[in-house]
Design a protein around this motif. Sequence first.
Motif, mmCIF file in Angstrom:
data_model
loop_
_atom_site.group_PDB
_atom_site.id
_atom_site.type_symbol
_atom_site.label_atom_id
_atom_site.label_comp_id
_atom_site.label_asym_id
_atom_site.label_seq_id
_atom_site.Cartn_x
_atom_site.Cartn_y
_atom_site.Cartn_z
ATOM 1 N N GLN A 55 0.849 -1.179 0.000
ATOM 2 C CA GLN A 55 0.000 0.000 0.000
ATOM 3 C C GLN A 55 0.886 1.229 0.000
ATOM 4 O O GLN A 55 2.085 1.165 0.309
ATOM 5 C CB GLN A 55 -0.931 0.011 1.209
ATOM 6 N N ALA A 57 1.748 5.466 0.881
ATOM 7 C CA ALA A 57 1.614 6.517 1.881
ATOM 8 C C ALA A 57 2.026 7.833 1.244
ATOM 9 O O ALA A 57 2.908 7.871 0.376
ATOM 10 C CB ALA A 57 2.468 6.223 3.110
ATOM 11 N N ARG A 58 1.383 8.927 1.698
ATOM 12 C CA ARG A 58 1.724 10.273 1.236
ATOM 13 C C ARG A 58 1.928 11.141 2.455
ATOM 14 O O ARG A 58 1.040 11.219 3.320
ATOM 15 C CB ARG A 58 0.611 10.852 0.369
ATOM 16 N N GLY A 59 3.123 11.763 2.519
ATOM 17 C CA GLY A 59 3.408 12.611 3.660
ATOM 18 C C GLY A 59 3.384 11.830 4.964
ATOM 19 O O GLY A 59 3.035 12.395 5.998
ATOM 20 N N GLY A 60 3.695 10.525 4.919
ATOM 21 C CA GLY A 60 3.716 9.697 6.119
ATOM 22 C C GLY A 60 2.374 9.094 6.491
ATOM 23 O O GLY A 60 2.297 8.326 7.441
ATOM 24 N N LEU A 61 1.285 9.400 5.762
ATOM 25 C CA LEU A 61 -0.051 8.881 6.078
ATOM 26 C C LEU A 61 -0.471 7.892 5.002
ATOM 27 O O LEU A 61 -0.349 8.155 3.797
ATOM 28 C CB LEU A 61 -1.081 10.016 6.160
ATOM 29 N N LEU A 62 -0.958 6.721 5.426
ATOM 30 C CA LEU A 62 -1.387 5.692 4.494
ATOM 31 C C LEU A 62 -2.603 6.181 3.708
ATOM 32 O O LEU A 62 -3.498 6.831 4.261
ATOM 33 C CB LEU A 62 -1.732 4.404 5.234
ATOM 34 N N LEU A 63 -2.651 5.803 2.427
ATOM 35 C CA LEU A 63 -3.769 6.215 1.572
ATOM 36 C C LEU A 63 -4.910 5.214 1.586
ATOM 37 O O LEU A 63 -6.003 5.524 1.121
ATOM 38 C CB LEU A 63 -3.280 6.386 0.123
ATOM 39 N N HIS A 71 -9.623 10.037 -1.576
ATOM 40 C CA HIS A 71 -8.618 10.154 -2.643
ATOM 41 C C HIS A 71 -9.169 9.534 -3.917
ATOM 42 O O HIS A 71 -8.706 8.467 -4.365
ATOM 43 C CB HIS A 71 -7.314 9.462 -2.236
ATOM 44 N N ASP A 98 4.191 16.369 -2.806
ATOM 45 C CA ASP A 98 4.483 15.776 -1.501
ATOM 46 C C ASP A 98 5.421 14.594 -1.698
ATOM 47 O O ASP A 98 5.794 14.227 -2.836
ATOM 48 C CB ASP A 98 3.189 15.323 -0.824
ATOM 49 N N GLN A 103 4.821 0.918 0.758
ATOM 50 C CA GLN A 103 5.045 0.094 1.949
ATOM 51 C C GLN A 103 4.575 -1.327 1.666
ATOM 52 O O GLN A 103 3.499 -1.548 1.111
ATOM 53 C CB GLN A 103 4.306 0.679 3.145
#
Length: 826
Positions: A55, A57-63, A71, A98, A103
Amino acid sequence: MGEGLGWAVLTLLVIGGKGSSLPAPPFLEEPTNGSAALGQGAELRCRARVGVAVQWARGGLLLGVTPTRAHPRYRLVGDPRKGEHHLRIDHVTLEDDDVFQCQAGEGNGTRASRPAQLSLELLEGAELPLMGGAEVQVRCHAHDARPAPHLELRLGEQPLPDVSSRVFEGSHPKLSSSEVTASPSHHGLSLLCSASNLAGPAPAEAELHLDIAVPPSAPSIEGLPPLVRAGVELQLLCVSRGGRPAPSLHWDKDGHALQGAWSEDAGGVTRTRLVFSPAPEDDGATLRCRAVTSLPGGGASASVKLRVLYGPSELTLQGSGAVAEDGEAALSCTSAPSNPPVRLRWWLGGRELQASHEGPAPVSELGKLGETGRALEGDWDGLGGTGRGGGAVSNLTLRGRVQDHGAPLVCEAETPGVGTRSVTVTVSVSHPPQALWVEAPPPNATFRVGEGLQLLCHARGGHPAPKLTWTKDGRPLPDAPPQSRSGHVTSRALPLRATPSDNSAPYRCEAGPARSAPVRLRVLSQSVSISVSPREPRPGHALSLTCRAGPAHPGPELTWIRPGHAPDPGLPLPPSPAPYGGVTVGSRLLLQGALSLQDQPITCRAWSARLGVAVSSAHTLRMRHVPLVSAGPSPVLVLEGSEAVLGLSVRAHPPPESCTWSVRGRGISPEGSPRFRVSPGGALVIANVTRGDSAPYRVWCHNAEGGAGDDVTLLVQVPPSIVRAPDPVVVAEGGEGQLQCEAEGSPLPPGSVRWERLGDSGSPLALPPELQPLPGGPGGSLRVSGARRHLGGPYECRVESGVPPPARAIVRLVVTCERLGEGITG
């Protein structure tokens, strides 16, 4: 752009970190830094070992599992069976500038790929959307220019401060960069980069236009009145000022979107109007107007909490208005929730009654009040909810009074500021009738046995309508006709036909415990009856007729009356006591049975000189005997070809069982015969008779006493006809001869044949003495003796038997003589 100066481009760039050049397990391919133009698409590649969960992540947050509602522009592409999990981004915006990571989950841990920076490029002439207060780094590149150009960055008419420049090897490219802090005042300004050197007459330029977004002000709600009534239309206005881009305004109620609102944007002010008719269940609901914008942080909202005034949707009255006189009945009136709570009042015939108990309605009762009550259950103060409305209950103990019978009992629910509603039940007070009386003949009236009369019972008032019952000697009379009611009076008739047992018997009319005074009748119970012994007499039997009359006081005189005979007292019998008082007297009449007594009425008359009353009874004697058969007059004459009816008259007791016809000893079977049939009365009908039907006929009838018959002769009449009349008859003068006329017919009595001489005109003339009937003949011969010439001529034979038409024939007589040897005819 100037000649020989190359080109310039502005780039918004965020620098990412650097990682290892080889992918780390379990990755076979890791994402790399990249750039994309605003509004275009971008793709970040990631490939892992097959079977590994991946999966982004953008800016440390999972999408999450893309695409998602948060999104919608992100989606995975590639073949998962080959371990391909590439991230595709559609329509790149500023928020996509970003750091992204891929991961992978392996074993008990998760491994992250190296970070990849996605930078946003804006081409010349594009618009750069920025939030007010945002900081961006602007870089300007100049390529393929010699000598190295001089770069200048300007925002509007003002040069940017703190501009740093750097020259690269090659064709003397040069980089110039600066930090820009966007403010609302920069909206619409141009960001200009100019490059100039000694080789060009004019500088080359690249330009971007700034689009500065400004969040709108918090919305406000206008138009809410201080009192909101259920069902009354509300028009609420939501206003939001400012904002770039302009927000869209949305209404919802308790988090549920409301449809039908419209909005407009004019002069920097956004408005939306909500037309809304609140319902009772909207009491305590929250109406919210939300300003929706694409800027980070969304938009603000404003809300109001409704306080809805409404009356109860339903008013239920439990219990019945039926109550016994001086009794009590419990009634309960329950209202559905209302805001404010109702005031329950009781009214009976215009006067207010005091409730025995009042209070809020329990939740269990509210749940029984229909669809609205169920929808509102649990939404009221004191009942576990947040609204201010509530139901109410009022109990009443109703005491039965006759004067209240039929009056309306009203439970009225008054909701302050809203209005009233009510529910009504009719009071029904059960009570006995106020009066009970009987219409009867006067006490001194006297009735004869068998005479008709009627008693009539009336009851006034009473509820329910009293059940009237007639009794005789204390026993109910179930055969009385049904009762009727007119207004407040109930009536029941008792038709009677006086019998001896009615004399002085007490008749009463009862209505529950109420009983009328007894009615006693005076009945003259003298009656007469006749008995015969033996019961089925036959001719020759000794008959005994007994007459009894009574009861009567004193005993009457009995007299026997027979047609054609003087009154006869008969043989008196000893008197005997009667069941209802008085005595019964008797008389006996002795007769010898004979057919002359058949169907003869014999009357016994009882005369009471003291009462002046005569009562009688008649008996018709019926003697058992064999049939008396008569076929009518004989013979029966009919014309040939017509229909013959042989009549039949039968007297018999008992009636004859059958009657049969015969002719010449042979039985006649009418069944299936085309000419013979028997009429319903037993007569024999013969169609199209012939002379062969002439014969004696016999009819025979029998019953249980035996059989008897009668004979009748049928004569078929045939009109006469002449069967032989020779013509002419020639006789010598002075000679003898015969004129013959033979006839047949039925009947053909003597004298049926007559002769006449016809004159010249055809008129009949008397017979000459020389022509005489021949005796003993078939009835038609004339003897001619000593014929003379004057006797010659036509003669008529006429046959008349009494059956028309007559028959006739003409015979010519010719008398001849010889003269000079020649025959001469006279």
